[in-house]
Write a protein that holds these residues in place. Structure first.
Motif, mmCIF file in Angstrom:
data_model
loop_
_atom_site.group_PDB
_atom_site.id
_atom_site.type_symbol
_atom_site.label_atom_id
_atom_site.label_comp_id
_atom_site.label_asym_id
_atom_site.label_seq_id
_atom_site.Cartn_x
_atom_site.Cartn_y
_atom_site.Cartn_z
ATOM 1 N N GLY A 66 0.825 -1.218 0.000
ATOM 2 C CA GLY A 66 0.000 0.000 0.000
ATOM 3 C C GLY A 66 0.852 1.259 0.000
ATOM 4 O O GLY A 66 0.334 2.369 0.147
ATOM 5 N N ALA A 67 2.167 1.104 -0.199
ATOM 6 C CA ALA A 67 3.065 2.268 -0.201
ATOM 7 C C ALA A 67 2.864 3.116 -1.451
ATOM 8 O O ALA A 67 2.500 2.598 -2.512
ATOM 9 N N VAL A 68 3.096 4.412 -1.316
ATOM 10 C CA VAL A 68 3.153 5.294 -2.479
ATOM 11 C C VAL A 68 4.546 5.928 -2.489
ATOM 12 O O VAL A 68 5.232 5.937 -1.467
ATOM 13 N N MET A 69 4.948 6.445 -3.631
ATOM 14 C CA MET A 69 6.267 7.087 -3.725
ATOM 15 C C MET A 69 6.087 8.596 -3.729
ATOM 16 O O MET A 69 5.303 9.117 -4.530
ATOM 17 N N PRO A 70 6.804 9.328 -2.862
ATOM 18 C CA PRO A 70 6.713 10.784 -2.916
ATOM 19 C C PRO A 70 7.392 11.321 -4.184
ATOM 20 O O PRO A 70 8.261 10.655 -4.763
ATOM 21 N N TYR A 71 6.986 12.515 -4.569
ATOM 22 C CA TYR A 71 7.437 13.077 -5.849
ATOM 23 C C TYR A 71 8.968 13.176 -5.918
ATOM 24 O O TYR A 71 9.568 12.855 -6.947
ATOM 25 N N ASP A 72 9.601 13.600 -4.809
ATOM 26 C CA ASP A 72 11.057 13.802 -4.885
ATOM 27 C C ASP A 72 11.807 12.490 -5.136
ATOM 28 O O ASP A 72 12.797 12.445 -5.867
ATOM 29 N N LYS A 73 11.307 11.400 -4.566
ATOM 30 C CA LYS A 73 11.945 10.090 -4.813
ATOM 31 C C LYS A 73 11.731 9.652 -6.265
ATOM 32 O O LYS A 73 12.628 9.093 -6.901
ATOM 33 N N LEU A 74 10.534 9.920 -6.781
ATOM 34 C CA LEU A 74 10.275 9.576 -8.190
ATOM 35 C C LEU A 74 11.206 10.375 -9.091
ATOM 36 O O LEU A 74 11.755 9.849 -10.064
ATOM 37 N N ALA A 75 11.385 11.642 -8.739
ATOM 38 C CA ALA A 75 12.247 12.507 -9.560
ATOM 39 C C ALA A 75 13.697 11.990 -9.522
ATOM 40 O O ALA A 75 14.396 12.001 -10.540
ATOM 41 N N GLU A 76 14.131 11.504 -8.345
ATOM 42 C CA GLU A 76 15.492 10.928 -8.250
ATOM 43 C C GLU A 76 15.604 9.660 -9.098
ATOM 44 O O GLU A 76 16.631 9.416 -9.741
ATOM 45 N N LEU A 77 14.535 8.856 -9.066
ATOM 46 C CA LEU A 77 14.534 7.632 -9.886
ATOM 47 C C LEU A 77 14.603 7.982 -11.367
ATOM 48 O O LEU A 77 15.270 7.305 -12.152
ATOM 49 N N ALA A 78 13.908 9.062 -11.727
ATOM 50 C CA ALA A 78 13.909 9.502 -13.130
ATOM 51 C C ALA A 78 15.335 9.847 -13.562
ATOM 52 O O ALA A 78 15.754 9.506 -14.675
ATOM 53 N N ILE A 79 16.080 10.492 -12.675
ATOM 54 C CA ILE A 79 17.470 10.850 -13.013
ATOM 55 C C ILE A 79 18.301 9.578 -13.232
ATOM 56 O O ILE A 79 19.077 9.472 -14.184
ATOM 57 N N VAL A 80 18.092 8.593 -12.354
ATOM 58 C CA VAL A 80 18.830 7.326 -12.487
ATOM 59 C C VAL A 80 18.477 6.659 -13.825
ATOM 60 O O VAL A 80 19.355 6.190 -14.556
ATOM 61 N N ALA A 81 17.170 6.650 -14.138
ATOM 62 C CA ALA A 81 16.727 6.000 -15.389
ATOM 63 C C ALA A 81 17.357 6.682 -16.593
ATOM 64 O O ALA A 81 17.809 6.024 -17.540
ATOM 65 N N GLU A 82 17.403 7.989 -16.548
ATOM 66 C CA GLU A 82 17.945 8.757 -17.676
ATOM 67 C C GLU A 82 19.458 8.517 -17.818
ATOM 68 O O GLU A 82 19.956 8.250 -18.908
ATOM 69 N N ARG A 83 20.139 8.583 -16.653
ATOM 70 C CA ARG A 83 21.603 8.433 -16.673
ATOM 71 C C ARG A 83 22.014 7.088 -17.265
ATOM 72 O O ARG A 83 23.009 6.991 -17.973
ATOM 73 N N HIS A 84 21.227 6.036 -16.957
ATOM 74 C CA HIS A 84 21.618 4.690 -17.402
ATOM 75 C C HIS A 84 20.810 4.228 -18.621
ATOM 76 O O HIS A 84 20.853 3.056 -18.980
ATOM 77 N N ASN A 85 20.067 5.159 -19.201
ATOM 78 C CA ASN A 85 19.267 4.862 -20.397
ATOM 79 C C ASN A 85 18.353 3.647 -20.194
ATOM 80 O O ASN A 85 18.332 2.724 -21.019
ATOM 81 N N LEU A 86 17.620 3.646 -19.089
ATOM 82 C CA LEU A 86 16.734 2.524 -18.782
ATOM 83 C C LEU A 86 15.302 2.826 -19.217
ATOM 84 O O LEU A 86 14.866 3.986 -19.199
ATOM 85 N N ILE A 87 14.592 1.759 -19.556
ATOM 86 C CA ILE A 87 13.151 1.867 -19.813
ATOM 87 C C ILE A 87 12.462 1.728 -18.448
ATOM 88 O O ILE A 87 12.928 0.979 -17.579
ATOM 89 N N VAL A 88 11.372 2.452 -18.260
ATOM 90 C CA VAL A 88 10.608 2.305 -17.015
ATOM 91 C C VAL A 88 9.234 1.737 -17.355
ATOM 92 O O VAL A 88 8.515 2.292 -18.190
#
Ligand code: PLP
Length: 392
Positions: free
Chosen positions: A183-205
């Motif tokens: 039942g957890a949700v992710m706060p916006y700042d954590k999602l934004a950090e994940l987005a940076i990781v995805a971009e840096r490593h060219n990952l699909i989400v």
């Protein structure tokens, strides 16, 4: 090991052998035929699909809309999905090529994994998370890489832990928030950090957003709406949970053209299309179902509070779930494993819950209890659990 030949091969593939039977189904089977049992095990709404949605399907049947539809789904439904994503998340998708209608999010997950993975590609998933994630990845030839999440960190996926788990074979991150089973949700700042990781490593989400509308006191953005993420995110969603339509089997994926084309290519051979009357019903749900969602969320919220405070008052400390319809109480204080607790509770008190371990190693010491069941049943199950605990 003897060499495997056509004469001594077993009848099933290595991929099938590599996946575990669902830990949820096992408890369904034990429950079957048990008189007076209460199930907190099944992850589905207890409401019948709202009448106006059922009526839309009846209308479609009356008018003979019983044929195959276009592989990617009826143009009307794809258009309605595009409108929905624009209205709710501010996302603009072209219904021609950026959306495919699937047999639930379940099929969309399978298609997405098969469309993007080559053998040996790794996909990062939160641990614990939904039972289908590792299996879909394995069946597609990929390797699920669970990243532990912790109650002390509100079961949020930590972007630093994700970054550490990345190897040259990492292809994607599979997110499922609001989360099943926590039942957890992710706060916006954590999602934004994940987005940076995805971009840096060219990952699909791959973002499973099936519980996106079932939230309590918070709203959860679509991952694709984060800056720069639409180009690398496949949004997986559907009507099963928010509109109480689990049996209709309608889901969809929206994302980059190349991936959606790949998914549609598989789908056109394996499914042809999702059910035509189900698609007619889904149009009505997306168009006119907002009041239904609101009424159900209000009701779930009340049940959520009763269940969570009930567990806490029994001494089973319970994480405060802000989405989906699951409570995830800790049973660590009892000294029993999740499996032992769930099996004994079912045998002694006829209450079915799912051991946290069905969702990954991090689920040890927890139970998943669905509160999309009636209040009297929730109250009765808490009474039975109290009796069970008093005998330990
Ligand atoms: N994703 C999650 C996280 C779920 O919990 C479920 C069902 O329990 C699904 C997907 C499957 O959804 P659908 O009914 O659309 O196949």
């Amino acid at each position: 090991m003897p060499v495997e030949t056509s004469l001594n091969r077993s009848m099933t593939s290595k991929a099938v052998k590599a996946i575990k039977p669902s830990g949820i189904r096992k408890f369904f089977d034990l429950l079957a035929g048990m008189d007076g049992a209460i199930s907190l095990g099944v992850g589905e709404p207890d409401y019948i699909t709202p009448w106006h949605i059922r009526e839309a399907a009846i209308y479609a049947l009356e008018h003979g809309r019983t044929m195959y539809t276009s592989n990617a789904g009826t143009p009307e439904l794809r258009q309605e999905i595009a409108r929905y994503l624009s209205r709710v998340h501010g996302l603009e998708y072209n219904p021609l090529g950026e959306i495919v209608v699937t047999v639930g999010v379940s099929e969309a997950l399978d298609l997405a994994a098969r469309a993007i993975l080559d053998p040996g590609d790794e996909v990062i998933i939160p641990d614990p998370s939904y039972v289908s994630y590792p299996s879909c990845i394995t069946l597609a030839g990929g390797i699920p890489v669970p990243v532990p999440t912790w109650e002390a960190e509100s079961f949020e996926l930590n972007p630093k832990d994700v970054a550490k788990a990345i190897t040259p074979r990492t292809r994607a991150i599979l997110l499922g928030y609001p989360a099943n089973p926590t039942g957890a949700v992710m706060p916006y700042d954590k999602l934004a950090e994940l987005a940076i990781v995805a971009e840096r490593h060219n990952l699909i989400v791959l973002s499973d957003e099936i519980y996106n509308r079932l939230t309590y006191g918070v709203t959860v953005p679509s991952f694709a709406s984060l800056p720069g993420m639409k180009e690398r995110t496949v949004v997986l969603n559907g009507v099963s949970k928010a509109y109480s339509m689990t049996g209709w089997r309608i889901g969809y994926a929206a994302g980059p053209k190349e991936i959606i084309a790949g998914m549609t290519k598989i789908h056109q051979y394996t499914m042809l299309c999702a059910s035509s009357m189900g698609q007619a019903a889904a149009i009505e749900a997306l168009k006119n179902g907002e009041p239904d969602i609101q009424a159900m969320v209000e009701d779930y919220n009340h049940r959520r509070q009763v269940m969570v405070s009930g567990f806490n008052s029994l001494g089973l400390s319970c994480f405060d779930p802000r989405g989906a319809f699951y409570a995830f109480p800790s049973i660590k204080s009892t000294g029993l494993s999740s499996d032992e607790f769930a099996e004994r509770l079912l045998k002694d008190e006829k209450v079915a819950v799912v051991p946290g371990t069905a969702f990954g190693q991090q689920g040890e010491g927890y139970l998943r209890c669905c509160y999309a069941t009636s209040l009297p049943q929730i109250e009765e199950s808490l009474e039975r659990i109290k009796r069970f605990l008093s005998r330990l």
